[in-house]
Scaffold this motif. Sequence first.
Motif, PDB file in Angstrom:
ATOM      1  N   LYS A  11      -4.649  -7.088 -18.800  1.00  0.00           N
ATOM      2  CA  LYS A  11      -5.991  -7.386 -18.299  1.00  0.00           C
ATOM      3  C   LYS A  11      -5.972  -7.580 -16.780  1.00  0.00           C
ATOM      4  CE  LYS A  11      -8.450 -11.417 -18.416  1.00  0.00           C
ATOM      5  NZ  LYS A  11      -8.882 -12.659 -19.021  1.00  0.00           N
ATOM      6  N   VAL A  12      -4.997  -8.333 -16.304  1.00  0.00           N
ATOM      7  CA  VAL A  12      -4.894  -8.601 -14.867  1.00  0.00           C
ATOM      8  C   VAL A  12      -4.578  -7.313 -14.105  1.00  0.00           C
ATOM      9  CG1 VAL A  12      -3.473  -9.768 -13.131  1.00  0.00           C
ATOM     10  CG2 VAL A  12      -4.297 -11.030 -15.113  1.00  0.00           C
ATOM     11  N   SER A  13      -3.652  -6.527 -14.631  1.00  0.00           N
ATOM     12  CA  SER A  13      -3.293  -5.262 -13.977  1.00  0.00           C
ATOM     13  C   SER A  13      -4.511  -4.351 -13.878  1.00  0.00           C
ATOM     14  CB  SER A  13      -2.181  -4.548 -14.753  1.00  0.00           C
ATOM     15  OG  SER A  13      -1.003  -5.305 -14.727  1.00  0.00           O
ATOM     16  N   LEU A  14      -5.264  -4.262 -14.963  1.00  0.00           N
ATOM     17  CA  LEU A  14      -6.458  -3.431 -14.974  1.00  0.00           C
ATOM     18  C   LEU A  14      -7.498  -3.951 -13.977  1.00  0.00           C
ATOM     19  CD1 LEU A  14      -7.914  -1.017 -16.275  1.00  0.00           C
ATOM     20  CD2 LEU A  14      -8.890  -2.626 -17.906  1.00  0.00           C
ATOM     21  N   ALA A  15      -7.648  -5.256 -13.914  1.00  0.00           N
ATOM     22  CA  ALA A  15      -8.641  -5.852 -13.013  1.00  0.00           C
ATOM     23  C   ALA A  15      -8.369  -5.487 -11.555  1.00  0.00           C
ATOM     24  CB  ALA A  15      -8.663  -7.368 -13.175  1.00  0.00           C
ATOM     25  N   VAL A  16      -7.115  -5.450 -11.161  1.00  0.00           N
ATOM     26  CA  VAL A  16      -6.824  -5.145  -9.755  1.00  0.00           C
ATOM     27  C   VAL A  16      -6.708  -3.657  -9.483  1.00  0.00           C
ATOM     28  CG1 VAL A  16      -5.757  -7.360  -9.271  1.00  0.00           C
ATOM     29  CG2 VAL A  16      -4.320  -5.453  -9.947  1.00  0.00           C
ATOM     30  N   THR A  17      -6.511  -2.842 -10.515  1.00  0.00           N
ATOM     31  CA  THR A  17      -6.405  -1.403 -10.272  1.00  0.00           C
ATOM     32  C   THR A  17      -7.723  -0.675 -10.508  1.00  0.00           C
ATOM     33  OG1 THR A  17      -5.575  -1.062 -12.514  1.00  0.00           O
ATOM     34  CG2 THR A  17      -3.940  -1.245 -10.772  1.00  0.00           C
ATOM     35  N   THR A  19     -11.073   0.118  -9.490  1.00  0.00           N
ATOM     36  CA  THR A  19     -11.855  -0.028  -8.262  1.00  0.00           C
ATOM     37  C   THR A  19     -13.330  -0.295  -8.522  1.00  0.00           C
ATOM     38  OG1 THR A  19     -11.989   2.377  -8.155  1.00  0.00           O
ATOM     39  CG2 THR A  19     -10.317   1.322  -6.794  1.00  0.00           C
ATOM     40  N   GLU A  20     -13.845   0.090  -9.679  1.00  0.00           N
ATOM     41  CA  GLU A  20     -15.253  -0.151  -9.967  1.00  0.00           C
ATOM     42  C   GLU A  20     -15.549  -1.629 -10.206  1.00  0.00           C
ATOM     43  OE1 GLU A  20     -16.803   2.365 -13.031  1.00  0.00           O
ATOM     44  OE2 GLU A  20     -15.971   4.152 -12.102  1.00  0.00           O
ATOM     45  N   LYS A  21     -14.519  -2.386 -10.535  1.00  0.00           N
ATOM     46  CA  LYS A  21     -14.727  -3.809 -10.790  1.00  0.00           C
ATOM     47  C   LYS A  21     -14.595  -4.631  -9.510  1.00  0.00           C
ATOM     48  CE  LYS A  21     -14.402  -4.235 -15.582  1.00  0.00           C
ATOM     49  NZ  LYS A  21     -13.510  -3.811 -16.577  1.00  0.00           N
ATOM     50  N   GLY A  22     -14.510  -3.984  -8.383  1.00  0.00           N
ATOM     51  CA  GLY A  22     -14.514  -4.718  -7.119  1.00  0.00           C
ATOM     52  C   GLY A  22     -13.153  -4.982  -6.528  1.00  0.00           C
ATOM     53  N   SER A  23     -12.106  -4.305  -7.007  1.00  0.00           N
ATOM     54  CA  SER A  23     -10.790  -4.564  -6.430  1.00  0.00           C
ATOM     55  C   SER A  23     -10.699  -4.053  -4.999  1.00  0.00           C
ATOM     56  CB  SER A  23      -9.686  -3.944  -7.285  1.00  0.00           C
ATOM     57  OG  SER A  23      -9.756  -2.541  -7.251  1.00  0.00           O
ATOM     58  N   GLY A  24     -11.714  -3.322  -4.563  1.00  0.00           N
ATOM     59  CA  GLY A  24     -11.758  -2.900  -3.174  1.00  0.00           C
ATOM     60  C   GLY A  24     -11.828  -4.083  -2.228  1.00  0.00           C
ATOM     61  N   GLU A  29      -2.016  -6.405   0.191  1.00  0.00           N
ATOM     62  CA  GLU A  29      -0.876  -7.277  -0.135  1.00  0.00           C
ATOM     63  C   GLU A  29      -1.173  -8.163  -1.344  1.00  0.00           C
ATOM     64  OE1 GLU A  29      -2.667  -9.211   3.685  1.00  0.00           O
ATOM     65  OE2 GLU A  29      -2.048  -7.213   3.140  1.00  0.00           O
ATOM     66  N   ASP A  30      -2.448  -8.576  -1.503  1.00  0.00           N
ATOM     67  CA  ASP A  30      -2.818  -9.364  -2.683  1.00  0.00           C
ATOM     68  C   ASP A  30      -2.668  -8.529  -3.950  1.00  0.00           C
ATOM     69  OD1 ASP A  30      -3.391 -11.626  -1.212  1.00  0.00           O
ATOM     70  OD2 ASP A  30      -5.553 -11.282  -1.174  1.00  0.00           O
ATOM     71  N   LYS A  31      -3.140  -7.295  -3.873  1.00  0.00           N
ATOM     72  CA  LYS A  31      -3.037  -6.381  -5.015  1.00  0.00           C
ATOM     73  C   LYS A  31      -1.571  -6.152  -5.365  1.00  0.00           C
ATOM     74  CE  LYS A  31      -4.625  -1.781  -6.422  1.00  0.00           C
ATOM     75  NZ  LYS A  31      -5.392  -0.612  -6.014  1.00  0.00           N
ATOM     76  N   ASN A  32      -0.748  -5.912  -4.346  1.00  0.00           N
ATOM     77  CA  ASN A  32       0.685  -5.703  -4.576  1.00  0.00           C
ATOM     78  C   ASN A  32       1.353  -6.946  -5.150  1.00  0.00           C
ATOM     79  OD1 ASN A  32       0.552  -3.066  -3.679  1.00  0.00           O
ATOM     80  ND2 ASN A  32       1.164  -3.564  -1.597  1.00  0.00           N
ATOM     81  N   GLU A  65      -0.742 -18.914 -12.076  1.00  0.00           N
ATOM     82  CA  GLU A  65      -0.691 -19.615 -10.789  1.00  0.00           C
ATOM     83  C   GLU A  65      -0.689 -18.634  -9.617  1.00  0.00           C
ATOM     84  OE1 GLU A  65       2.668 -22.270 -10.953  1.00  0.00           O
ATOM     85  OE2 GLU A  65       1.749 -23.415 -12.596  1.00  0.00           O
ATOM     86  N   ILE A  66      -0.138 -17.458  -9.824  1.00  0.00           N
ATOM     87  CA  ILE A  66      -0.122 -16.427  -8.779  1.00  0.00           C
ATOM     88  C   ILE A  66      -1.463 -15.704  -8.730  1.00  0.00           C
ATOM     89  CG2 ILE A  66       0.919 -14.214  -8.097  1.00  0.00           C
ATOM     90  CD1 ILE A  66       3.532 -15.265  -9.488  1.00  0.00           C
ATOM     91  N   VAL A  67      -1.978 -15.347  -9.915  1.00  0.00           N
ATOM     92  CA  VAL A  67      -3.138 -14.473 -10.038  1.00  0.00           C
ATOM     93  C   VAL A  67      -4.470 -15.179  -9.778  1.00  0.00           C
ATOM     94  CG1 VAL A  67      -4.447 -13.159 -11.750  1.00  0.00           C
ATOM     95  CG2 VAL A  67      -1.978 -12.870 -11.571  1.00  0.00           C
ATOM     96  N   THR A  68      -4.640 -16.375 -10.307  1.00  0.00           N
ATOM     97  CA  THR A  68      -5.937 -17.058 -10.265  1.00  0.00           C
ATOM     98  C   THR A  68      -6.506 -17.204  -8.847  1.00  0.00           C
ATOM     99  OG1 THR A  68      -5.430 -18.172 -12.337  1.00  0.00           O
ATOM    100  CG2 THR A  68      -7.195 -19.116 -11.011  1.00  0.00           C
ATOM    101  N   PRO A  69      -5.726 -17.707  -7.872  1.00  0.00           N
ATOM    102  CA  PRO A  69      -6.318 -17.833  -6.526  1.00  0.00           C
ATOM    103  C   PRO A  69      -6.731 -16.496  -5.912  1.00  0.00           C
ATOM    104  CG  PRO A  69      -4.097 -18.791  -6.593  1.00  0.00           C
ATOM    105  CD  PRO A  69      -4.380 -18.212  -7.937  1.00  0.00           C
ATOM    106  N   ILE A  70      -5.966 -15.450  -6.210  1.00  0.00           N
ATOM    107  CA  ILE A  70      -6.279 -14.127  -5.652  1.00  0.00           C
ATOM    108  C   ILE A  70      -7.551 -13.582  -6.300  1.00  0.00           C
ATOM    109  CG2 ILE A  70      -5.464 -11.759  -5.391  1.00  0.00           C
ATOM    110  CD1 ILE A  70      -2.593 -12.908  -5.233  1.00  0.00           C
ATOM    111  N   LEU A  71      -7.652 -13.703  -7.617  1.00  0.00           N
ATOM    112  CA  LEU A  71      -8.847 -13.220  -8.301  1.00  0.00           C
ATOM    113  C   LEU A  71     -10.074 -14.029  -7.903  1.00  0.00           C
ATOM    114  CD1 LEU A  71      -7.588 -12.289 -11.894  1.00  0.00           C
ATOM    115  CD2 LEU A  71      -7.943 -10.814  -9.922  1.00  0.00           C
ATOM    116  N   ALA A  72      -9.879 -15.300  -7.612  1.00  0.00           N
ATOM    117  CA  ALA A  72     -11.006 -16.130  -7.148  1.00  0.00           C
ATOM    118  C   ALA A  72     -11.536 -15.605  -5.821  1.00  0.00           C
ATOM    119  CB  ALA A  72     -10.557 -17.587  -7.017  1.00  0.00           C
ATOM    120  N   LYS A  73     -10.623 -15.182  -4.934  1.00  0.00           N
ATOM    121  CA  LYS A  73     -11.044 -14.574  -3.659  1.00  0.00           C
ATOM    122  C   LYS A  73     -11.832 -13.298  -3.914  1.00  0.00           C
ATOM    123  CE  LYS A  73      -7.064 -14.350  -1.375  1.00  0.00           C
ATOM    124  NZ  LYS A  73      -6.115 -13.990  -0.321  1.00  0.00           N
ATOM    125  N   MET A  74     -11.389 -12.533  -4.915  1.00  0.00           N
ATOM    126  CA  MET A  74     -12.003 -11.247  -5.226  1.00  0.00           C
ATOM    127  C   MET A  74     -13.440 -11.439  -5.713  1.00  0.00           C
ATOM    128  SD  MET A  74     -10.359  -8.409  -7.704  1.00  0.00           S
ATOM    129  CE  MET A  74     -11.385  -8.011  -9.090  1.00  0.00           C
TER     130      MET A  74
END
Length: 77
Positions: A11-17, A19-24, A29-32, A65-74
């Motif tokens: 789910k997390v991998s799909l969310a960041v890859t 692009t229609e869901k706003g990973s732009g 570096e966050d995506k990586n 712990e790694i993903v949540t803060p980054i997705l919150a920014k997104m």
Amino acid sequence: ARLTLKKYIAKVSLAVTDTEKGSGKLLKEDKNTILSACRAKNEWLETHAEASINELFEQRQQLEEIVTPILAKMSTP
């Protein structure tokens, strides 16, 4: 617990890859960071076939712990 962790990683991998869901909005570096953390957890799953439920839960916690803060920014406009 193993399946839950696998689904979360997917789910997390799909969310960041996806692009229609706003990973732009994500910095490269966050995506990586997220994708490499997901890869590391997938590798951990493959090498720890006999992992206990507590170990699996701990791995998910570490990933969150790694993903949540980054997705919150997104999701912030």
